[in-house]
Design a protein around this motif. Structure first.
Motif: not given
Length: 168
Positions: A78, A85, A75-76, A44, A120, A47-49, A82, A51
């Motif tokens: 939380t 996913g 996405l990575t 990632a 979320t 500035n981005s989640t 990281g 990958y």
């Protein structure tokens, strides 16, 4: 000696990996037992989640210019490192300008919760939508009969609305 063909590009520009006669633009086959795996991996950006991303691209037949019709992003997680996913599913209405990113419509969280209109999700199924017409927002359960019969469940200002109707 014996030669093993690792990849084939045929006269139709079809690419075969693990096969010498590809039947699609990309045909991945496994000659041994097991499931063939296609892996997208990356890191990632700061500035981005995201990958990894699979884009379904419209080269344009509408005159609006080429655009991303839909995509799936990895996405990575939380966790502090990281790990873990999520998956993000995006679509476009087709009216976006050339080069415009498709809009996220659904997400599967690292915990397996599904969010529709919600990035979320807080429960197994979390549906969220804009305020508006009580017949077009919320969760719709439909029986495919003629005329169609359906029930809508939506939440509005502290109350749960359950609307049952026939469309006759």
């Amino acid at each position: 000696g014996t030669s093993n063909v690792a990849m084939t590009i045929d006269s139709d520009s079809n690419v075969g990996i693990g096969t010498t006669s590809p039947d699609a633009k990309l045909d991945v086959a496994n000659s041994a037992t097991g499931i063939p795996v296609v892996r997208l991996s990356g890191f990632a950006a700061a500035n981005s989640t995201a990958y990894a991303k699979l884009e379904f691209y419209n080269e344009d037949g509408s005159g609006q210019g080429p655009n991303i019709a839909s995509s799936i992003k990895a996405l990575t997680g939380t966790n502090s490192n990281g790990s873990g996913g999520a998956l993000s599913f995006s679509t476009s209405t087709g009216s976006a300008a050339a080069g415009t990113e498709a809009t996220e419509r659904m997400r599967i969280s690292p915990a397996g919760n599904v969010g529709i209109g919600e990035d979320t999700p807080l429960s197994s199924l979390h549906v969220s939508g804009p305020a508006g017409n009580r017949f077009t927002e919320g969760l719709r359960v439909e029986r495919s009969t003629v005329p169609a019969q359906f029930a809508m469940f939506n939440y509005n200002g502290g109350s749960l609305n359950i609307i049952a109707t026939n469309t006759a």
